[in-house]
Design an enzyme around this catalytic site. Sequence first.
Site, PDB file in Angstrom:
ATOM      1  N   ASN A   9       0.865  -1.180   0.000  1.00 24.75           N
ATOM      2  CA  ASN A   9       0.000   0.000   0.000  1.00 24.75           C
ATOM      3  C   ASN A   9       0.899   1.226   0.000  1.00 24.75           C
ATOM      4  O   ASN A   9       1.528   1.540   1.008  1.00 24.75           O
ATOM      5  CB  ASN A   9      -0.880  -0.037   1.263  1.00 24.75           C
ATOM      6  CG  ASN A   9      -1.716   1.226   1.424  1.00 24.75           C
ATOM      7  OD1 ASN A   9      -1.792   2.058   0.510  1.00 24.75           O
ATOM      8  ND2 ASN A   9      -2.345   1.363   2.578  1.00 24.75           N
ATOM      9  N   LYS A  11      -0.006   4.241  -0.225  1.00 29.27           N
ATOM     10  CA  LYS A  11      -0.655   5.398   0.400  1.00 29.27           C
ATOM     11  C   LYS A  11      -0.463   6.638  -0.508  1.00 29.27           C
ATOM     12  O   LYS A  11      -0.435   6.496  -1.724  1.00 29.27           O
ATOM     13  CB  LYS A  11      -0.122   5.610   1.823  1.00 29.27           C
ATOM     14  CG  LYS A  11      -0.185   4.306   2.639  1.00 29.27           C
ATOM     15  CD  LYS A  11       0.079   4.483   4.106  1.00 29.27           C
ATOM     16  CE  LYS A  11      -0.028   3.126   4.793  1.00 29.27           C
ATOM     17  NZ  LYS A  11       0.113   3.218   6.247  1.00 29.27           N
ATOM     18  N   HIS A  91      -9.369   1.232   5.232  1.00 26.05           N
ATOM     19  CA  HIS A  91      -8.075   1.402   5.913  1.00 26.05           C
ATOM     20  C   HIS A  91      -8.278   2.353   7.099  1.00 26.05           C
ATOM     21  O   HIS A  91      -9.063   3.292   7.017  1.00 26.05           O
ATOM     22  CB  HIS A  91      -7.040   1.959   4.935  1.00 26.05           C
ATOM     23  CG  HIS A  91      -5.651   1.901   5.473  1.00 26.05           C
ATOM     24  ND1 HIS A  91      -5.182   2.811   6.393  1.00 26.05           N
ATOM     25  CD2 HIS A  91      -4.636   1.025   5.251  1.00 26.05           C
ATOM     26  CE1 HIS A  91      -3.936   2.492   6.710  1.00 26.05           C
ATOM     27  NE2 HIS A  91      -3.579   1.416   6.033  1.00 26.05           N
ATOM     28  N   GLU A  93      -6.597   4.722   8.103  1.00 28.17           N
ATOM     29  CA  GLU A  93      -6.355   6.129   7.772  1.00 28.17           C
ATOM     30  C   GLU A  93      -7.589   6.746   7.120  1.00 28.17           C
ATOM     31  O   GLU A  93      -7.883   7.923   7.313  1.00 28.17           O
ATOM     32  CB  GLU A  93      -5.108   6.239   6.878  1.00 28.17           C
ATOM     33  CG  GLU A  93      -3.847   5.973   7.696  1.00 28.17           C
ATOM     34  CD  GLU A  93      -2.686   5.397   6.928  1.00 28.17           C
ATOM     35  OE1 GLU A  93      -2.680   5.432   5.694  1.00 28.17           O
ATOM     36  OE2 GLU A  93      -1.752   4.880   7.604  1.00 28.17           O
ATOM     37  N   GLU A 161      -4.962  -4.815  10.752  1.00 27.57           N
ATOM     38  CA  GLU A 161      -3.934  -3.785  10.920  1.00 27.57           C
ATOM     39  C   GLU A 161      -4.175  -3.027  12.227  1.00 27.57           C
ATOM     40  O   GLU A 161      -4.994  -2.091  12.252  1.00 27.57           O
ATOM     41  CB  GLU A 161      -3.975  -2.792   9.754  1.00 27.57           C
ATOM     42  CG  GLU A 161      -3.708  -3.412   8.396  1.00 27.57           C
ATOM     43  CD  GLU A 161      -3.150  -2.394   7.412  1.00 27.57           C
ATOM     44  OE1 GLU A 161      -2.163  -2.711   6.740  1.00 27.57           O
ATOM     45  OE2 GLU A 161      -3.678  -1.265   7.332  1.00 27.57           O
ATOM     46  N   GLY A 167       3.129   2.236  10.758  1.00 25.16           N
ATOM     47  CA  GLY A 167       4.127   3.290  10.607  1.00 25.16           C
ATOM     48  C   GLY A 167       4.884   3.623  11.879  1.00 25.16           C
ATOM     49  O   GLY A 167       5.554   4.644  11.956  1.00 25.16           O
ATOM     50  N   SER A 207       3.859  -2.129  10.212  1.00 21.68           N
ATOM     51  CA  SER A 207       5.311  -2.216  10.453  1.00 21.68           C
ATOM     52  C   SER A 207       5.934  -3.549  10.040  1.00 21.68           C
ATOM     53  O   SER A 207       6.889  -4.018  10.666  1.00 21.68           O
ATOM     54  CB  SER A 207       5.645  -1.896  11.917  1.00 21.68           C
ATOM     55  OG  SER A 207       5.290  -0.560  12.213  1.00 21.68           O
TER      56      SER A 207
HETATM   57  P1  13P Z   1       3.358   0.362   7.490  1.00 17.10           P
HETATM   58  O1  13P Z   1       3.824  -0.941   6.884  1.00 17.10           O
HETATM   59  O2  13P Z   1       4.068   1.555   6.950  1.00 17.10           O
HETATM   60  O3  13P Z   1       3.341   0.291   8.990  1.00 17.10           O
HETATM   61  O4  13P Z   1       1.837   0.573   7.034  1.00 17.10           O
HETATM   62  C1  13P Z   1       0.952  -0.484   7.165  1.00 17.10           C
HETATM   63  C2  13P Z   1      -0.297  -0.140   6.452  1.00 17.10           C
HETATM   64  O5  13P Z   1      -1.043   0.734   6.869  1.00 17.10           O
HETATM   65  C3  13P Z   1      -0.593  -0.858   5.214  1.00 17.10           C
HETATM   66  O6  13P Z   1      -1.884  -0.615   4.778  1.00 17.10           O
END
Ligand code: 13P
Length: 247
Positions: A9, A11, A91, A93, A161, A167, A207
């Site tokens: 992803n 983003k 997601h 976010e 997640e 992150g 992560s």
């Molecule tokens: P990270 O791997 O950067 O922690 O992000 C995970 C994520 O949100 C994937 O959708």
Amino acid sequence: MRRKLAAGNWKMNGTAAALDTLDALANTAASAEVLICPPTTLLSRAAERLSTSAIALGGQDCHAAASGAHTGDISAEMLRDAGATAVILGHSERRADHGETDAQVRAKAEAAMAADLTAIICVGETLQQREAGNTLAVVRDQLTGSLPDNSTGATVVVAYEPVWAIGTGKIPTLAQIAEVHSDLRASLSARFGAETAAAIRLLYGGSVKASNAAEIFAVADVDGALVGGASLKAADFAPIIEALDAS
Ligand code: 13P
């Protein structure tokens, strides 16, 4: 029976130069399915770059409607038309930044299915919810509310997640991942029957990197990963794909 899946992803990262990452990954010979979800602006160019590669492409969100007066939004059919075969939905976010509810995520998943896109539906608790002992209840509620009734292994993937692991460089213990994934599988079985539940892939996300991928992939009911930061560079993502293949 469940094909492993390494999904990246990106983003809101990447302009045209980021397509070089795809060239570097294009010839990765993996038995696992490899999926990259770039920003929408790169989808059709990414599809051209990957035209002879087994790597698949996905979107990061879609609107629940097929078309219409929704300025700035993208429909599932548009993603399909641009070269996507999957879309990430719900997601954390998007749930946080855009107030997306389970009902909206479910409607989007129905739209994705109608456009022949695999819906990668995300669930996960905040740190506050985990510390209050509510992880399983929160994740079960999200799962129940976000998955359409006609979900199958061919149309839906679930990504666990934990919000606090995204992150941050922090991951849950392997026992905590196992607990949630086993509970997700049991919830899917209760709702859709054992056969369908056994076919729906469960990804872990948050992560994931080359140094922790193998131990995460060894956890029961982890069928792959949804990777953020470590999917942006081929040198970081390729070892994760290799670890999944080896698991
Ligand atoms: P990270 O791997 O950067 O922690 O992000 C995970 C994520 O949100 C994937 O959708």
